[in-house]
Design an enzyme around this catalytic site. Structure first.
Site, PDB file in Angstrom:
ATOM      1  N   ASP A  34     -33.473  21.748  -7.420  1.00  0.00           N
ATOM      2  CA  ASP A  34     -32.986  20.458  -6.899  1.00  0.00           C
ATOM      3  C   ASP A  34     -32.408  20.637  -5.496  1.00  0.00           C
ATOM      4  OD1 ASP A  34     -32.415  17.771  -6.916  1.00  0.00           O
ATOM      5  OD2 ASP A  34     -30.555  17.985  -8.050  1.00  0.00           O
ATOM      6  N   SER A  79     -41.197  16.103 -12.778  1.00  0.00           N
ATOM      7  CA  SER A  79     -40.837  15.524 -14.074  1.00  0.00           C
ATOM      8  C   SER A  79     -41.610  14.233 -14.316  1.00  0.00           C
ATOM      9  CB  SER A  79     -39.333  15.234 -14.118  1.00  0.00           C
ATOM     10  OG  SER A  79     -39.032  14.148 -13.276  1.00  0.00           O
ATOM     11  N   ASN A 106     -40.330  11.685 -12.177  1.00  0.00           N
ATOM     12  CA  ASN A 106     -40.706  11.761 -10.754  1.00  0.00           C
ATOM     13  C   ASN A 106     -41.894  10.854 -10.408  1.00  0.00           C
ATOM     14  OD1 ASN A 106     -39.932  15.324 -10.350  1.00  0.00           O
ATOM     15  ND2 ASN A 106     -38.650  13.535  -9.973  1.00  0.00           N
TER      16      ASN A 106
HETATM   17  C1  FPP Z   1     -35.972  18.160  -6.206  1.00  0.00           C
HETATM   18  O1  FPP Z   1     -35.599  17.812  -4.931  1.00  0.00           O
HETATM   19  C2  FPP Z   1     -37.283  18.754  -6.338  1.00  0.00           C
HETATM   20  C3  FPP Z   1     -38.395  18.143  -6.864  1.00  0.00           C
HETATM   21  C4  FPP Z   1     -38.481  16.707  -7.142  1.00  0.00           C
HETATM   22  C5  FPP Z   1     -39.576  18.863  -7.234  1.00  0.00           C
HETATM   23  C6  FPP Z   1     -39.660  20.319  -6.893  1.00  0.00           C
HETATM   24  C7  FPP Z   1     -40.601  20.499  -5.798  1.00  0.00           C
HETATM   25  C8  FPP Z   1     -40.656  21.584  -5.003  1.00  0.00           C
HETATM   26  C9  FPP Z   1     -39.791  22.730  -5.194  1.00  0.00           C
HETATM   27  C10 FPP Z   1     -41.599  21.649  -3.868  1.00  0.00           C
HETATM   28  C11 FPP Z   1     -42.997  21.573  -4.241  1.00  0.00           C
HETATM   29  C12 FPP Z   1     -43.444  22.600  -5.184  1.00  0.00           C
HETATM   30  C13 FPP Z   1     -44.398  22.369  -6.089  1.00  0.00           C
HETATM   31  C14 FPP Z   1     -44.921  23.518  -6.859  1.00  0.00           C
HETATM   32  C15 FPP Z   1     -44.946  21.008  -6.334  1.00  0.00           C
HETATM   33  P1  FPP Z   1     -35.089  16.350  -4.710  1.00  0.00           P
HETATM   34  O2  FPP Z   1     -36.144  15.645  -3.944  1.00  0.00           O
HETATM   35  O3  FPP Z   1     -34.705  15.694  -5.985  1.00  0.00           O
HETATM   36  O4  FPP Z   1     -33.820  16.613  -3.838  1.00  0.00           O
HETATM   37  P2  FPP Z   1     -32.559  15.644  -3.660  1.00  0.00           P
HETATM   38  O5  FPP Z   1     -31.869  15.566  -4.995  1.00  0.00           O
HETATM   39  O6  FPP Z   1     -31.728  16.344  -2.637  1.00  0.00           O
HETATM   40  O7  FPP Z   1     -33.080  14.302  -3.189  1.00  0.00           O
END
Ligand code: FPP
Length: 252
Positions: A20, A65, A68
């Site tokens: 996250d 998720s 998402n």
């Molecule tokens: C959370 O950050 C992360 C995700 C929603 C997904 C994880 C994605 C990656 C690590 C990059 C891509 C990798 C793959 C393998 C698809 P957030 O956007 O919720 O952060 P925030 O809470 O600061 O808004």
């Protein structure tokens, strides 16, 4: 710090990570959320390599998720594209390092081009043995339990399963990756204290480690720190401290 591998036998076998903070990492730099996800992908590469070097047997990354799917279309498209990029660019490295790639989640919701690549990578790496890399994709913990219950109900209906035989072990065999042991350690980056519908069945006795570090900044040294913290903990599984520190454990 390969001492973790060579000097200790309490290395977690299975580490699961809620990655996250990509968005906030980007925001704090005046960059776009997409740049945050790109940087997050780099952190994925480093953590996969490091986990393998440290002797972790199973690494589960919460990449996307079910919830998402409700993000803005552009962001969903960008995340799917990054996943394709990862599969295209890392597959040789994954092969070289003997890593088996797997997924858990409702794959049928993935765009066909992503699904094809994912399935090809899963197939190509199926005999690799050094580490299992599980991507939770289109994944929800409650959905996994519901999917398991549905399959189990079908087996009961078909006369393959006697309802009186259903216990935790039988139920768990219907989950997405039943051969993978429950996570020993769950890491959540990005300064939040939630489990966010991740591996709800499997984390019953998992040690949880949270860190204010945003995912794009999470590196090998952070992973080592999390493992060292885990190694300080006493896992009692509902027993007393005296019981778990006794030389022989009581029989179940
Ligand atoms: C959370 O950050 C992360 C995700 C929603 C997904 C994880 C994605 C990656 C690590 C990059 C891509 C990798 C793959 C393998 C698809 P957030 O956007 O919720 O952060 P925030 O809470 O600061 O808004």
């Amino acid at each position: 710090m390969d001492e973790i591998r060579s000097q200790r036998d309490d290395t977690p076998r299975h580490v699961a990570i809620i990655m996250d903070g990509n968005g906030r990492w980007a925001e704090s730099r005046g960059a776009s959320r997409l740049e945050g996800h790109r940087a997050g992908l780099e952190a994925c590469r480093e953590v996969v390599r490091s986990a393998n070097e440290l002797g972790i047997e199973h690494l589960t990354l919460y990449a996307f998720s079910l919830e998402n799917w409700n993000r803005p279309k552009e962001e969903v498209r960008a995340l799917m594209h990054l996943l394709e990029t990862y599969l295209d660019e890392e597959i040789e490295e994954v092969m070289k390092n003997d890593i088996r790639l797997r997924t858990i989640g409702r794959n049928d919701r993935l765009p066909p081009s992503v699904r094809t690549r994912v399935e090809a990578a899963v197939e190509r790496t199926r005999d690799n043995r050094a580490m299992d890399l599980l991507f939770a994709l289109s994944y929800g913990g409650r959905a996994e339990i519901v999917d398991a219950a549905r399959k189990l109900a079908c087996d009961v209906e078909d006369g393959k399963l006697d309802p009186d035989r259903i216990d935790e072990k039988v139920f768990a065999a219907y989950l997405y990756a039943p051969d993978v042991p429950d996570p020993d350690l769950l890491i959540r980056t990005g300064d939040e204290l939630r489990v966010s519908n991740f591996l709800l069945w499997q984390i019953a006795y998992t040690e949880i480690y949270t860190t204010p570090t945003m995912w794009p900044d999470f590196s090998k040294s952070h992973l080592i720190e999390a493992i060292a913290d885990y190694q300080q903990r006493e896992r009692r599984f509902g027993m007393t401290s005296a019981q778990v520190s006794a030389p022989t454990r009581p029989r179940e």
